[in-house]
Design a protein around this motif. Structure first.
Motif, PDB file in Angstrom:
ATOM      1  N   HIS A 136      -7.294  -0.218   2.425  1.00  0.00           N
ATOM      2  CA  HIS A 136      -8.428  -1.658   2.296  1.00  0.00           C
ATOM      3  C   HIS A 136      -9.107  -2.329   1.208  1.00  0.00           C
ATOM      4  O   HIS A 136     -10.040  -2.836   0.541  1.00  0.00           O
ATOM      5  CB  HIS A 136      -9.465  -0.310   2.775  1.00  0.00           C
ATOM      6  CG  HIS A 136      -9.486  -0.480   4.752  1.00  0.00           C
ATOM      7  ND1 HIS A 136      -9.067  -1.504   5.593  1.00  0.00           N
ATOM      8  CD2 HIS A 136      -9.046   0.945   5.188  1.00  0.00           C
ATOM      9  CE1 HIS A 136      -9.085  -0.606   6.186  1.00  0.00           C
ATOM     10  NE2 HIS A 136      -9.133   1.067   6.703  1.00  0.00           N
ATOM     11  N   SER A 177       0.789  -0.710   0.032  1.00  0.00           N
ATOM     12  CA  SER A 177       0.032  -0.472  -0.429  1.00  0.00           C
ATOM     13  C   SER A 177       1.013   1.081  -0.040  1.00  0.00           C
ATOM     14  O   SER A 177       0.689   2.353  -0.494  1.00  0.00           O
ATOM     15  CB  SER A 177      -0.603  -0.080   1.139  1.00  0.00           C
ATOM     16  OG  SER A 177      -1.725   1.625   1.540  1.00  0.00           O
ATOM     17  N   SER A 182      -5.147   2.048  -1.154  1.00  0.00           N
ATOM     18  CA  SER A 182      -6.048   1.933   0.091  1.00  0.00           C
ATOM     19  C   SER A 182      -5.160   0.273   0.615  1.00  0.00           C
ATOM     20  O   SER A 182      -5.833   0.423  -0.504  1.00  0.00           O
ATOM     21  CB  SER A 182      -6.848   2.346   0.182  1.00  0.00           C
ATOM     22  OG  SER A 182      -7.478   2.203   1.474  1.00  0.00           O
TER      23      SER A 182
END
Length: 310
Positions: free
Chosen positions: A46, A38, A44
């Motif tokens: 996520h 990341s 991100s």
């Protein structure tokens, strides 16, 4: 060899600045791998889904799983996929429940003349039972919002943002528009001034008991996971010896209470049947996951949703 070099390949939509290789310790957690990729790519954490190139199995974003435990070795290939814009699960639930929290009162009071324009004027005032059903719906979804903010701990931080409409449709359409419109009609079963008192009191008792039992099940599940972790444990306590997901079981009982109070309005029963089928599917998936994850430590359940039935 304590450090290994993994070959990184994008899967699907290209990710700008994604490195072609990443060096990491075998003793490092898979969370560290996600964090490193990341940071290097600017994507991100996520939004990333990492899988092994050998068998496409998931490399979880977990602080409790090491690189060595995943089976990754030097020169192993990993695929990194950009899942697209994400939205927090907590936000998703807040939006899902907001519709059926507000719709009943809106339909019963300010929007009533507009919704039921084709009935003789003046429209009769909402009956005691209709007001009671509105109160039960409001209380139910206020509880849902409270649990979303203060009780639930989520195993996944986010979900794809485009799924918000699909997830919200069930509650906004079936629990909101569907129940409120049909139960609050001037000629519905709940519009009577002479309701079946046995149904009303039985429904209130069932609703009250089930809401408390459902909250208790949610608190038990919450305490199995420390804040900020994705760890799981084997749940036990009231209801968990009967079925895999007693929280779903008590949820159904609470809605049966609403059904009785509404004088057995079909729209509530329709919502129960649709929601029950979905919860049965979720409960079976959870049962299979418990069996796989905990093995002989877990006592298998024959019924996952309704004791002795499903």
């Amino acid at each position: 060899m304590s450090n290994i070099t993994l070959t990184v390949q994008p899967r699907g939509k290209p990710i700008r600045k994604l490195p072609k290789e990443v060096e990491i310790s075998l003793n490092a957690s898979t969370e560290e791998l996600h964090t490193a990729l990341s940071a290097a790519s600017g994507c991100s954490i996520h939004r990333m889904r990492i899988t092994k190139g050998s068998d496409r199995s998931l490399v979880p974003n977990s602080n409790g799983t090491t690189i060595d435990e995943t089976g990754l070795r030097n020169s192993s290939v990993i695929h990194v996929k950009d899942l697209g814009p994400q939205i927090a699960w907590r936000t998703v639930f807040i939006i899902e429940y907001l519709g059926p929290l507000l719709i009943p009162a809106l339909f019963l009071f300010p929007l009533r003349p507009l919704l039921y324009f084709n009935y003789d004027k003046p429209l009769p005032e909402p009956s005691h039972v209709q007001r009671l059903v509105c109160g039960l719906l409001t209380a139910h979804f206020l509880k849902r919002e409270f649990e979303t903010i203060f009780v639930h701990r989520f195993s996944n931080a986010t979900m794809p943002a485009h799924n918000i409409l699909k997830n919200s449709a069930h509650y906004w359409a079936l629990a909101g528009f569907n129940i409120a419109y049909w139960v609050f009609r001037p000629n519905s079963t709940a519009a009577t001034d002479s309701p079946n008192e046995a149904l009303v009191y039985a429904g209130l008792a069932l609703f009250s008991f089930s809401q408390l039992a459902n909250l208790n099940a949610h608190l038990i599940l919450r305490n199995l996971r420390r804040a900020g972790t994705t760890e799981r444990g084997i749940p036990s306590g009231f209801g968990f010896n009967w079925v895999t997901c007693p929280n779903y079981f008590f949820e159904i009982l609470a809605w049966l209470g609403v059904y009785l109070v509404s004088q057995c309005n079909w729209s509530v029963l329709f919502f129960i049947l649709v929601g029950g089928l979905q919860m049965w599917s979720w409960a079976w998936k959870k049962e299979k996951r418990y069996r796989k994850e905990f093995g002989d430590k877990y006592k298998k359940k024959r019924t996952v949703l309704l004791p002795g039935l499903l």
